[in-house]
Design an enzyme around this catalytic site. Structure first.
Site, PDB file in Angstrom:
ATOM      1  N   ASP A 295      57.121   2.737  43.435  1.00  9.65           N
ATOM      2  CA  ASP A 295      57.806   3.364  42.290  1.00  9.65           C
ATOM      3  C   ASP A 295      57.364   2.686  40.994  1.00  9.65           C
ATOM      4  OD1 ASP A 295      59.530   4.855  40.739  1.00  9.65           O
ATOM      5  OD2 ASP A 295      61.314   3.695  41.262  1.00  9.65           O
TER       6      ASP A 295
ATOM      7  N   CYS B 119      55.922   8.705  37.526  1.00  7.60           N
ATOM      8  CA  CYS B 119      56.787   9.195  36.442  1.00  7.60           C
ATOM      9  C   CYS B 119      55.970   9.428  35.172  1.00  7.60           C
ATOM     10  CB  CYS B 119      57.953   8.247  36.196  1.00  7.60           C
ATOM     11  SG  CYS B 119      57.466   6.582  35.752  1.00  7.60           S
TER      12      CYS B 119
ATOM     13  N   SER C 148      57.236  -7.434  39.020  1.00 11.00           N
ATOM     14  CA  SER C 148      56.658  -8.474  38.149  1.00 11.00           C
ATOM     15  C   SER C 148      57.679  -9.042  37.167  1.00 11.00           C
ATOM     16  CB  SER C 148      55.471  -7.884  37.373  1.00 11.00           C
ATOM     17  OG  SER C 148      55.898  -6.770  36.627  1.00 11.00           O
TER      18      SER C 148
END
Ligand code: SAH
Length: 404
Positions: free
Chosen positions: A307, A347, A259
């Site tokens: 990710d 994460c 984005s």
């Protein structure tokens, strides 16, 4: 333990401030470097002081750095009565952190050099980008050692410059100013780094985090090892590190999605610089929308990489984060051709490895796909984990084989 048996005489701390733990259990007694404010008895200590921590009976626990504003009141650097917390200790830890990376990756000029608690330097992050170092000081207690840190880095690495990325919101908790500055030497940016034979350009001033996500180094290698001939989607691609490595290793086509238009621009430039532009395409889009639209067309990729950024930075928003992971993994699984692979990361440290595996399992169930979990990756070893601080183990990367 013998050390803890001899109690210090009260006041025998040579001017070092003392704080005491409340009675009861404390992670710090088992080697955790963090002591939260609520674990301490009433005290008055100025920020930036070195403190000696005693347990409720007055026995020595350790020494650390005090922050008056943060929820983490003390960050311990020493659990040994004979080890003083001073500039010499900080310099020595920096030297050791750098030496450890030299042994770990002798041929790399770009990687994380100092990883906070795991290197015995709570609150300090340093990444190396060839001639430049990018530093983050995330604990107020480190400020008295600022010059020691800079000088030790200069001695150990001999860089051209050290840039401080201080404009990070967590510094607010430490009452530290949110500003970026050249801390030493001269300014070079963008810089080029090499990773698995790829040349990547990194913008040290505008890039996310310190510029590049070194923590996925090993997972990028593993994810793309058999990429030859595959159609690959690299979702949340940033500057293209996963997808470009797949292309360099012979992927038939790569589409990257992010984005951030600046990141997409850099991904395109990286593709061109590596002679991979003809097999790669980068799109600026919201990944949720892109995945929804793309998955409506059915399986079209042999390898899908997810990710995303941390979906939660607090326990409170954990449920929403799990829903987010379920959604993107469901869509991604629908995109994978039978016999293909999904490489999916989280994460968020508030989402545990078990939570993450479970949520991906639910997504597979929802998508009516049979998946096998082949391997679990974590952060690369230049981002070591402190074993007594589970919060320092944040990255989970699942390698899944996807069937019908
Ligand atoms: N895979 C990258 C790192 C990704 S970091 C690498 O290996 O270098 C997470 C990325 O997700 C950032 O680049 C960020 O811009 C992007 N991102 C965050 N929210 C997004 C969204 N809703 N849609 C697409 N990209 C998003």
């Amino acid at each position: 333990m013998a050390e803890r048996a001899e109690d210090p005489a009260p006041g025998a701390t040579d001017g070092i401030h003392e704080v005491r733990l409340k009675p009861g259990r404390h992670r710090a007694l088992e080697g955790c470097p963090w002591i939260f404010r609520g674990e301490l008895l009433r005290h008055e200590v100025p920020t930036g002081s070195v403190v000696q921590v005693l347990d409720s009976t007055g026995r020595f626990v350790g020494r650390g750095l005090y922050s008056a504003t943060s929820a983490i009141a003390v960050r311990l650097l020493s659990w040994t009565r004979t080890v003083a917390v001073d500039g010499a200790l900080v310099r020595d830890r920096i030297r050791r952190a750098v030496e450890f990376r030299r042994r770990l990756y002798p041929d790399r000029q770009a990687m994380r050099l100092v990883n906070s608690e795991a290197d015995g330097l709570p609150g300090l992050i340093v990444d190396r980008y060839g001639p430049m170092l990018v530093m983050q000081v995330l604990a107020a207690g480190l400020m008295p050692f600022y010059d020691d840190i800079v000088e030790a880095l200069v001695e150990a690495v001999d860089p051209e410059g050290i840039y401080e990325r201080g404009a990070v919101p967590v510094r607010r908790y430490e009452a530290l100013p949110l500003e970026d500055r050249l801390a030493w030497g001269r300014w070079i940016s963008p810089v080029e780094v090499e990773e698995h034979g790829l040349r990547l350009t990194v913008d040290l001033a505008e890039g996310q985090k310190t510029g590049h996500f070194f923590d996925q180094y090993e997972n990028r290698d593993r994810a793309t090892r058999n990429a030859a001939g595959l159609d690959v989607a690299d979702v949340f691609c940033y500057t293209g590190a996963f997808g470009l490595l797949a292309a360099a290793r012979g992927a038939a086509s790569v589409v990257g999605v992010d984005s951030d238009p600046d990141a997409v621009g850099r991904a395109e430039a990286n593709a061109a610089a590596n002679g991979l532009a003809h097999r790669t395409r980068f799109v600026t889009a919201n990944a949720f929308d892109w995945l929804r639209a793309e998955s409506a067309g059915g399986p079209a990729y042999d390898l899908v990489i997810l990710d995303p950024p941390a979906f939660t930075k607090s326990r409170a928003s954990r449920e929403a984060a799990l829903r987010g992971y379920r959604e993107i993994n469901l869509r991604a699984l629908k995109l994978v051709r039978p016999g293909g692979q999904l490489v999916t990361s989280s994460c968020s440290y508030h989402v545990s490895l078990d939570d993450f595996i479970a949520v991906v399992g639910q997504a597979a169930h929802d998508a009516h796909r049979h998946v096998r979990l082949l391997a679990v990756g974590g952060q690369a070893p230049d981002h070591p984990v402190h074993p007594a601080l589970p919060e320092s183990r944040y990255l989970k990367c699942l390698f899944l084989a996807v069937e019908e």
